[in-house]
Scaffold this motif. Sequence first.
Motif, PDB file in Angstrom:
ATOM      1  N   PRO A   1      54.734  29.956  49.593  1.00  0.00           N
ATOM      2  CA  PRO A   1      53.767  28.900  49.157  1.00  0.00           C
ATOM      3  C   PRO A   1      54.410  28.096  48.117  1.00  0.00           C
ATOM      4  O   PRO A   1      55.287  28.658  47.206  1.00  0.00           O
ATOM      5  N   LEU A   2      54.154  26.701  47.990  1.00  0.00           N
ATOM      6  CA  LEU A   2      54.770  25.976  46.952  1.00  0.00           C
ATOM      7  C   LEU A   2      53.399  25.740  46.056  1.00  0.00           C
ATOM      8  O   LEU A   2      53.259  25.739  44.863  1.00  0.00           O
ATOM      9  N   ILE A   3      52.155  25.489  46.750  1.00  0.00           N
ATOM     10  CA  ILE A   3      50.872  25.166  45.973  1.00  0.00           C
ATOM     11  C   ILE A   3      49.817  26.029  46.369  1.00  0.00           C
ATOM     12  O   ILE A   3      48.888  25.992  45.893  1.00  0.00           O
ATOM     13  N   THR A   4      49.966  26.731  47.597  1.00  0.00           N
ATOM     14  CA  THR A   4      48.801  27.660  48.116  1.00  0.00           C
ATOM     15  C   THR A   4      48.741  28.714  47.050  1.00  0.00           C
ATOM     16  O   THR A   4      49.667  29.426  46.711  1.00  0.00           O
ATOM     17  N   ASP A   5      47.344  29.007  46.666  1.00  0.00           N
ATOM     18  CA  ASP A   5      47.002  30.251  45.872  1.00  0.00           C
ATOM     19  C   ASP A   5      46.456  31.407  46.582  1.00  0.00           C
ATOM     20  O   ASP A   5      45.395  31.212  47.044  1.00  0.00           O
ATOM     21  N   PRO A   6      47.370  32.525  46.969  1.00  0.00           N
ATOM     22  CA  PRO A   6      46.831  33.438  47.577  1.00  0.00           C
ATOM     23  C   PRO A   6      46.292  34.563  46.550  1.00  0.00           C
ATOM     24  O   PRO A   6      45.801  35.610  47.192  1.00  0.00           O
ATOM     25  N   ARG A   7      46.433  34.613  45.183  1.00  0.00           N
ATOM     26  CA  ARG A   7      46.071  35.440  44.502  1.00  0.00           C
ATOM     27  C   ARG A   7      44.512  35.752  44.216  1.00  0.00           C
ATOM     28  O   ARG A   7      43.847  35.296  44.764  1.00  0.00           O
ATOM     29  N   SER A   8      44.329  36.975  43.582  1.00  0.00           N
ATOM     30  CA  SER A   8      42.926  37.307  43.252  1.00  0.00           C
ATOM     31  C   SER A   8      42.099  36.343  42.396  1.00  0.00           C
ATOM     32  O   SER A   8      42.760  35.440  41.804  1.00  0.00           O
ATOM     33  N   HIS A   9      40.930  36.425  42.748  1.00  0.00           N
ATOM     34  CA  HIS A   9      39.977  35.672  41.876  1.00  0.00           C
ATOM     35  C   HIS A   9      40.223  35.610  40.460  1.00  0.00           C
ATOM     36  O   HIS A   9      40.232  34.738  39.663  1.00  0.00           O
ATOM     37  N   GLN A  10      40.405  36.706  39.904  1.00  0.00           N
ATOM     38  CA  GLN A  10      40.853  36.772  38.532  1.00  0.00           C
ATOM     39  C   GLN A  10      41.868  36.192  37.985  1.00  0.00           C
ATOM     40  O   GLN A  10      41.854  35.679  36.783  1.00  0.00           O
ATOM     41  N   ALA A  11      42.915  36.403  38.644  1.00  0.00           N
ATOM     42  CA  ALA A  11      44.272  35.547  38.329  1.00  0.00           C
ATOM     43  C   ALA A  11      44.217  34.084  38.407  1.00  0.00           C
ATOM     44  O   ALA A  11      44.762  33.598  37.614  1.00  0.00           O
ATOM     45  N   TRP A  12      43.379  33.694  39.679  1.00  0.00           N
ATOM     46  CA  TRP A  12      43.089  32.254  39.748  1.00  0.00           C
ATOM     47  C   TRP A  12      42.469  31.795  38.593  1.00  0.00           C
ATOM     48  O   TRP A  12      42.651  30.628  37.891  1.00  0.00           O
ATOM     49  N   LYS A  13      41.278  32.515  38.067  1.00  0.00           N
ATOM     50  CA  LYS A  13      40.675  32.163  36.969  1.00  0.00           C
ATOM     51  C   LYS A  13      41.312  32.067  35.529  1.00  0.00           C
ATOM     52  O   LYS A  13      41.167  31.158  34.976  1.00  0.00           O
ATOM     53  N   LYS A  14      42.100  33.072  35.730  1.00  0.00           N
ATOM     54  CA  LYS A  14      42.726  33.201  34.325  1.00  0.00           C
ATOM     55  C   LYS A  14      43.737  31.794  34.013  1.00  0.00           C
ATOM     56  O   LYS A  14      43.866  31.348  32.811  1.00  0.00           O
ATOM     57  N   GLU A  15      44.093  31.302  35.084  1.00  0.00           N
ATOM     58  CA  GLU A  15      45.057  30.071  35.029  1.00  0.00           C
ATOM     59  C   GLU A  15      44.355  28.840  35.288  1.00  0.00           C
ATOM     60  O   GLU A  15      44.850  27.805  35.482  1.00  0.00           O
ATOM     61  N   GLY A  16      42.912  28.999  35.022  1.00  0.00           N
ATOM     62  CA  GLY A  16      42.006  27.612  34.771  1.00  0.00           C
ATOM     63  C   GLY A  16      41.361  27.317  35.994  1.00  0.00           C
ATOM     64  O   GLY A  16      40.590  26.427  36.171  1.00  0.00           O
ATOM     65  N   GLY A  17      41.156  28.203  37.136  1.00  0.00           N
ATOM     66  CA  GLY A  17      40.329  28.223  38.191  1.00  0.00           C
ATOM     67  C   GLY A  17      40.433  26.794  38.986  1.00  0.00           C
ATOM     68  O   GLY A  17      39.578  26.211  39.041  1.00  0.00           O
ATOM     69  N   LYS A  18      41.936  26.389  39.174  1.00  0.00           N
ATOM     70  CA  LYS A  18      42.215  25.160  39.666  1.00  0.00           C
ATOM     71  C   LYS A  18      42.065  25.103  41.258  1.00  0.00           C
ATOM     72  O   LYS A  18      42.281  25.802  41.716  1.00  0.00           O
ATOM     73  N   SER A  19      41.617  23.873  41.778  1.00  0.00           N
ATOM     74  CA  SER A  19      41.544  23.306  43.033  1.00  0.00           C
ATOM     75  C   SER A  19      43.088  23.268  43.393  1.00  0.00           C
ATOM     76  O   SER A  19      43.839  22.939  42.842  1.00  0.00           O
ATOM     77  N   VAL A  20      43.276  23.251  44.852  1.00  0.00           N
ATOM     78  CA  VAL A  20      44.835  22.842  45.221  1.00  0.00           C
ATOM     79  C   VAL A  20      45.056  21.471  45.073  1.00  0.00           C
ATOM     80  O   VAL A  20      46.215  21.345  44.869  1.00  0.00           O
ATOM     81  N   VAL A  21      44.273  20.687  44.936  1.00  0.00           N
ATOM     82  CA  VAL A  21      44.519  19.316  44.530  1.00  0.00           C
ATOM     83  C   VAL A  21      44.978  19.288  43.141  1.00  0.00           C
ATOM     84  O   VAL A  21      45.809  18.525  42.676  1.00  0.00           O
ATOM     85  N   GLU A  22      44.241  19.686  42.103  1.00  0.00           N
ATOM     86  CA  GLU A  22      44.681  20.001  40.861  1.00  0.00           C
ATOM     87  C   GLU A  22      46.156  20.544  40.713  1.00  0.00           C
ATOM     88  O   GLU A  22      47.166  20.127  39.909  1.00  0.00           O
ATOM     89  N   VAL A  23      46.454  21.731  41.551  1.00  0.00           N
ATOM     90  CA  VAL A  23      47.814  22.235  41.314  1.00  0.00           C
ATOM     91  C   VAL A  23      48.890  21.428  42.009  1.00  0.00           C
ATOM     92  O   VAL A  23      49.977  21.429  41.297  1.00  0.00           O
TER      93      VAL A  23
END
Lengths: 487, 215
Positions: free
Chosen positions: A422-444
């Motif tokens: 992936p370039l912008i798709t986030d497959p990681r866990s909720h915890q890891a996603w939240k840790k980096e700001g809980g961003k939507s794919v649009v923000e990424v």
Amino acid sequence: MVYVRKLKPIEVLSKDAREDIHLASLELLKEMGVKVYSKEALRILEESGAKVDQEKQMAYIPPYLVEEALKKTPKYVKLCARNPKYDVILDGKHICCSTDGTGMYTIDLDTGERRPSTKDDVAKSARIINALEDADLYYPLVTPLDFPKHAHVLHEFDAAINNLEKHFMSGATYLREEATYLIKMASAVVGGIEELRKRPIISAVACMMSPLILPLGETDAALEFSKYGIPVVPMTMPLLGATGPITPAGSVLIGNAQILAINTVIQMKYPGTPVIYSSFPLSMEMKTGAFAVSFPEADLVIAGHIQMARHYGMPNLAGGNIGSAKLPDEQAAYEKALCGLITVLAGGDICGTIGLLENYMVLSYEQLLIDYEMYRMMVKLAEGIDVNEDTLALDTIYRVGPEGHFMAEKHTLKHAKDVWAPLITDPRSHQAWKKEGGKSVVEVAREKVREILATHEPEPLDEDVKRELERIIKEGEENLPHRPHNP
Amino acid sequence: MSSEECLTELKSSIENLDKEAAVEATKKALKMGLDPIEIIEKGLAKGLREVGSRFEKGELFIVELIAAAEAMKAAMEILEPEILKRKTKREVLGRVVLGTVAGDIHDIGKNIVASLLTAAGFEVYDLGKDVPVEKFIEKAKEVNADVIGASALLTTTVPIQKDLADAIKRSGLNVKYIVGGAAVTPQWAEEIGAAYAEDASSAVEVIKNLVKQKE
């Protein structure tokens, strides 16, 4: 990077259906005839043996002429790039990725506001395409509204080519003179008109009109490009139930007849001109009359036209990641995913058509990357499943046994690089996603765009080429007509 | 071959993700009379740290990190009896006992955690899958573990994590406890008084913190 299609295209039209559409197209072109606003095109058709009514500007093209033209049409087209390592081959076996075009507005990257598009948007979006490994050609996503409108084609090319080492496909040219100036500019970049003929780093869309019209300026421009061996992309855009029949079959027919008509004109005058069959139909929402580029019926016409192109052995550009959504939102995601996927699965050569919202009107930088990500997933799907001794991995399975794992196996290590990344798709866990700001794919996507714009440096043009382009633009601005010629 | 060359060979066997080469180089190093701790610290672990840092930077795939950790593990199996014989001890970030709880044979996630921990510099005692509560306790006592980690993927095996929590309390061991697995929630972890990590890489961070707390 061009992908190899291994999956057999799905059939929305059987062989019999394609034959029926072909025969009905031939009948229409001969019996009903086609309106030809271009005097040169009318003359070419007449001299080639078509019956012509000069007063009514109608041509009645006999089937043998259409068939003869199809025989002269190249089955393989090379889209050359400023940097030859980005050349793209269209041969029915490869899939490549283009941008969509040409819009009038941009959703501003900083303010989020929908505003008139600028030359800077063309430059920035071209730079992004240059940076994206799997994006192969640039079609101006928007037109520069901050520059004189009658020279828009020249400014589009100027902004793009200063940021682009890949192939440039011009959006619709509406006048022969626009083509002349664009050819001058492209020649300046490659070092002369003969160089351009050998390696056409541009191609150009020619928009036909539905029901059955070969317009004046577009047709003349197409002939001008053909004269120099520059690939022409005749585009049909029937509106189902308005400028084309309401049924997908009927709109496939009318669009197909248009493409055959313009191809006949081009091949009779300049045999062997590379022609790319192109289709961007629109559905009509029956309650409001609103148009939609990727409702299911329009998607089916796209797939149908792709299969007609393949039937003739012509390369195609159709559909892709298009939609009528106003924002890079859920509607954009499903419209684009479905239309993009059927485009790829039906046998599209140039796919992707990434970056626009609102029926080709609005550039969203974020959507550009989201569409690119979807495109990369789709072409991976089109690779299908390769079955051979290596891919079956029988030996490895034996070695691992019923209770082991495959993570450290040589077979795994060898193929790890082939796995879709992936370039912008986030497959990681909720915890890891939240840790980096809980961003939507649009923000990424927005952050990724900023990163590319801040870091990517395309190979610049030589200073004297830049100056020559400026000079040609100035000359073009003075000499190009401010109003279209009257048909 | 100088001992310097031998250490380089150990290091590069791990960097090349080559299990067979790591085993061969380890045997050779022992034969040459190198100290097992030196073999690890100046050879194998150095290579693994290099692989780990390249993985962190996004230059290597997860499966490559795992392959490096497995090569290290194979070499460690040869070295452990030697270390025991010499009654020396290796300086590590911490000692972690890991396993998938009894009744559950889903272990791929736990295996990844084990590899990441090894690469991060922990000594990992992986008890495998379907591990009874007593076995976790026994091993933790034996190796003087800092942390016990228990994984459960099935909703039906999650309660075993509570049995293990109770057993740890009863044992009086000074050991931290962390749970993970698809069927585990942070709420459940809190309820049974365990730490929690949602994925393998955060598990490494959480365990580092647990070890710090212990000190």
